[in-house]
Design a protein around this motif. Structure first.
Motif, mmCIF file in Angstrom:
data_model
loop_
_atom_site.group_PDB
_atom_site.id
_atom_site.type_symbol
_atom_site.label_atom_id
_atom_site.label_comp_id
_atom_site.label_asym_id
_atom_site.label_seq_id
_atom_site.Cartn_x
_atom_site.Cartn_y
_atom_site.Cartn_z
ATOM 1 N N LYS A 1 7.576 1.233 -0.155
ATOM 2 C CA LYS A 1 7.854 0.384 -1.317
ATOM 3 C C LYS A 1 8.977 0.951 -2.187
ATOM 4 O O LYS A 1 9.967 0.268 -2.456
ATOM 5 C CB LYS A 1 6.554 0.255 -2.130
ATOM 6 N N THR A 2 8.809 2.198 -2.616
ATOM 7 C CA THR A 2 9.792 2.774 -3.529
ATOM 8 C C THR A 2 11.164 2.907 -2.865
ATOM 9 O O THR A 2 12.194 2.595 -3.462
ATOM 10 C CB THR A 2 9.294 4.142 -4.036
ATOM 11 N N THR A 3 11.157 3.339 -1.611
ATOM 12 C CA THR A 3 12.420 3.452 -0.870
ATOM 13 C C THR A 3 13.095 2.085 -0.763
ATOM 14 O O THR A 3 14.308 1.953 -0.969
ATOM 15 C CB THR A 3 12.143 3.991 0.552
ATOM 16 N N THR B 1 9.283 -2.600 6.894
ATOM 17 C CA THR B 1 9.994 -1.315 6.993
ATOM 18 C C THR B 1 9.742 -0.607 8.322
ATOM 19 O O THR B 1 8.876 -1.005 9.093
ATOM 20 C CB THR B 1 9.520 -0.358 5.880
ATOM 21 N N LYS B 2 10.515 0.439 8.515
ATOM 22 C CA LYS B 2 10.328 1.420 9.598
ATOM 23 C C LYS B 2 10.463 0.809 10.984
ATOM 24 O O LYS B 2 9.821 1.265 11.930
ATOM 25 C CB LYS B 2 8.981 2.151 9.440
ATOM 26 N N VAL C 1 0.837 -1.196 0.000
ATOM 27 C CA VAL C 1 0.000 0.000 0.000
ATOM 28 C C VAL C 1 0.880 1.257 0.000
ATOM 29 O O VAL C 1 2.038 1.212 0.425
ATOM 30 C CB VAL C 1 -0.976 0.035 1.210
ATOM 31 N N ASN C 2 0.318 2.348 -0.481
ATOM 32 C CA ASN C 2 1.066 3.609 -0.511
ATOM 33 C C ASN C 2 1.555 3.981 0.881
ATOM 34 O O ASN C 2 0.825 3.843 1.852
ATOM 35 C CB ASN C 2 0.180 4.743 -1.030
ATOM 36 N N GLY C 3 2.799 4.436 0.920
ATOM 37 C CA GLY C 3 3.353 4.897 2.185
ATOM 38 C C GLY C 3 4.062 3.814 2.976
ATOM 39 O O GLY C 3 4.716 4.092 3.977
ATOM 40 N N ALA C 4 3.957 2.569 2.537
ATOM 41 C CA ALA C 4 4.584 1.468 3.278
ATOM 42 C C ALA C 4 6.105 1.526 3.206
ATOM 43 O O ALA C 4 6.802 1.007 4.080
ATOM 44 C CB ALA C 4 4.098 0.130 2.734
ATOM 45 N N LYS D 1 16.757 0.771 -2.075
ATOM 46 C CA LYS D 1 17.756 0.118 -1.216
ATOM 47 C C LYS D 1 18.102 -1.280 -1.738
ATOM 48 O O LYS D 1 19.261 -1.696 -1.720
ATOM 49 C CB LYS D 1 17.203 -0.019 0.207
ATOM 50 N N ARG E 1 0.501 7.477 -10.680
ATOM 51 C CA ARG E 1 1.012 8.644 -9.946
ATOM 52 C C ARG E 1 2.332 9.091 -10.568
ATOM 53 O O ARG E 1 3.316 8.353 -10.569
ATOM 54 C CB ARG E 1 1.263 8.281 -8.483
ATOM 55 N N ASP F 1 12.955 1.154 12.711
ATOM 56 C CA ASP F 1 13.770 2.083 13.496
ATOM 57 C C ASP F 1 12.877 3.128 14.159
ATOM 58 O O ASP F 1 13.334 3.934 14.944
ATOM 59 C CB ASP F 1 14.763 2.807 12.580
ATOM 60 N N VAL G 1 15.432 -0.102 8.398
ATOM 61 C CA VAL G 1 15.754 0.532 9.682
ATOM 62 C C VAL G 1 16.207 1.977 9.497
ATOM 63 O O VAL G 1 17.026 2.479 10.259
ATOM 64 C CB VAL G 1 16.821 -0.273 10.472
ATOM 65 N N GLN H 1 9.944 9.471 -8.345
ATOM 66 C CA GLN H 1 10.710 8.987 -7.198
ATOM 67 C C GLN H 1 11.549 7.766 -7.585
ATOM 68 O O GLN H 1 12.715 7.656 -7.206
ATOM 69 C CB GLN H 1 9.732 8.611 -6.081
HETATM 70 P P1 GDP Z 1 5.662 3.974 -0.967
HETATM 71 O O1 GDP Z 1 4.484 4.876 -1.102
HETATM 72 O O2 GDP Z 1 5.274 2.635 -0.400
HETATM 73 O O3 GDP Z 1 6.483 3.838 -2.206
HETATM 74 O O4 GDP Z 1 6.563 4.600 0.193
HETATM 75 P P2 GDP Z 1 7.918 5.427 0.117
HETATM 76 O O5 GDP Z 1 9.027 4.546 -0.331
HETATM 77 O O6 GDP Z 1 7.685 6.671 -0.623
HETATM 78 O O7 GDP Z 1 8.145 5.716 1.673
HETATM 79 C C1 GDP Z 1 7.242 6.476 2.451
HETATM 80 C C2 GDP Z 1 8.039 7.185 3.552
HETATM 81 O O8 GDP Z 1 8.574 6.228 4.473
HETATM 82 C C3 GDP Z 1 9.232 7.964 3.025
HETATM 83 O O9 GDP Z 1 9.317 9.174 3.737
HETATM 84 C C4 GDP Z 1 10.430 7.062 3.350
HETATM 85 O O10 GDP Z 1 11.616 7.782 3.526
HETATM 86 C C5 GDP Z 1 9.979 6.416 4.640
HETATM 87 N N1 GDP Z 1 10.621 5.133 4.881
HETATM 88 C C6 GDP Z 1 10.664 4.046 4.076
HETATM 89 N N2 GDP Z 1 11.326 3.018 4.680
HETATM 90 C C7 GDP Z 1 11.704 3.458 5.903
HETATM 91 C C8 GDP Z 1 12.391 2.861 7.032
HETATM 92 O O11 GDP Z 1 12.791 1.700 7.042
HETATM 93 N N3 GDP Z 1 12.575 3.663 8.128
HETATM 94 C C9 GDP Z 1 12.127 4.947 8.184
HETATM 95 N N4 GDP Z 1 12.338 5.638 9.277
HETATM 96 N N5 GDP Z 1 11.475 5.512 7.158
HETATM 97 C C10 GDP Z 1 11.253 4.802 6.036
#
Ligand code: GDP
Length: 307
Positions: free
Chosen positions: A111-113, A250-251, A106-109, A117, A138, A253, A286, A144
């Motif tokens: 994924k792209t980040t 993710t996240k 889902v958005n914000g999870a 990595k 989008r 940390d 993390v 991104q």
């Molecule tokens: P997407 O919508 O699933 O593609 O999500 P994004 O990759 O755009 O990430 C959403 C937000 O979460 C961004 O601000 C990222 O920097 C942050 N983020 C992603 N992975 C991590 C993580 O492991 N730790 C932290 N603290 N932030 C993360």
């Protein structure tokens, strides 16, 4: 900069789930188990996995004739590590060329980040990676992803307003033609309201399979570790639609409570008992930097959760 393990530990500790505090007393009694039950539930472990861990722990206490709460804590770490162990497995690429990895969530999870990595991780091990921007809905998602492609100096297949399945199809063919080792497809996490996400993702999966009869080789779900039991619900619904082969959590940390990993592990165990394949947690996130993607270690996670 603190090591990833200490950032994970700090992240898990910050939530004050207080599992470790349960073991500071001097007696092993019902009160200890009750406090532990509450602490595990507060840490997002969920009812089922909490019951499983308590039952397992009581057996370990009996078997070892433990008398000290500190010993009980060590036994709980063992129990958690054992439950999580099947989630620990390296992501192998190279058996198929190109290895096609479809990434969903889902958005914000994150994924792209995570794809950024993961690309770095694979490129560092010498793999030639191609990215496919299959979230064509989008513009920001495409942009991104191309930023991450640039940072990693890898190629990207992207098409403004194109059909997601068509972009993915082209990317798999381009990956083969250009001698890439890995093709990673970024997909949408939400669609314009009239469209159904799971149907769209299933279509992408089918089309990947048309481009390469052995693919996709991986269908990875990215889930936000902060979302607790909701993460487990996402795992189940994406698996129902797509049959997942692995996860990135993710996240961890941040303010994640971590117990959800135990809930996921129990779900994977049941899935395998019913004849399903493994669903490892290939990586945990993390932090927001390129290097903040770590391979999952059951034992380290268990001791971070309980420290
Ligand atoms: P997407 O919508 O699933 O593609 O999500 P994004 O990759 O755009 O990430 C959403 C937000 O979460 C961004 O601000 C990222 O920097 C942050 N983020 C992603 N992975 C991590 C993580 O492991 N730790 C932290 N603290 N932030 C993360």
């Amino acid at each position: 900069r603190a090591s990833w393990f200490s950032r994970l530990k700090q992240g898990l500790a910050r939530t004050g789930s207080g599992i470790a505090q349960v073991f500071t007393g001097t007696r092993i009694d019902d009160a200890l188990y009750e406090e532990l039950e509450t602490a595990l539930l507060m840490a997002d472990t969920g009812v089922k996995a909490t019951e499983h861990l308590l039952r397992d722990l009581k057996q370990r206490v009996k078997d070892t004739k433990a008398t000290d709460p500190a010993q009980v804590k060590a036994l709980l770490i063992e129990g958690v590590a054992e439950l999580l162990a099947p989630l620990e497995r390296p992501l192998v690429v190279g058996e198929f060329v190109p290895t096609v990895i479809m990434v969903v969530g889902v958005n914000g999870a994150g994924k792209t980040t995570s794809i950024g990595k993961l690309t770095r991780h694979l490129a560092e091990s010498g793999a030639k990676v191609l990215l496919a921007a299959a979230d064509t809905f989008r513009a920001a998602a495409r942009e991104q992803l191309s930023v991450w492609a640039g940072r990693n100096q890898v190629e990207i297949v992207s098409q403004e307003g194109g059909d997601p399945a068509a972009v993915t199809f082209d990317a798999v063919n381009a990956g083969r033609a250009r001698g890439c080792d890995v093709v990673i497809a970024d997909t949408a996490g939400r669609l314009p309201t009239q469209l159904h996400l799971m149907e769209e993702l299933k279509k992408i999966r089918r089309v990947i399979n048309k481009a390469d009869a052995t693919a996709p080789h991986q269908v990875l779900l990215v889930v936000d570790g902060n979302t607790g039991q909701n993460a487990l619900a996402q795992v189940k619904s994406f698996d129902d639609a797509l049959t997942l082969t692995g996860l990135i959590v993710t996240k961890l940390d941040g303010t994640a409570k971590g117990g959800v990993l135990a809930a996921i592990a129990l779900w994977v165990r049941e899935r395998q008992a019913a004849g399903g394949g493994p669903v490892p947690v290939y990586f945990i996130g993390v932090g927001e930097q390129l290097e903040d993607l770590q391979t999952f270690s059951a034992r380290e996670f268990a001791s971070a959760l309980l420290s």
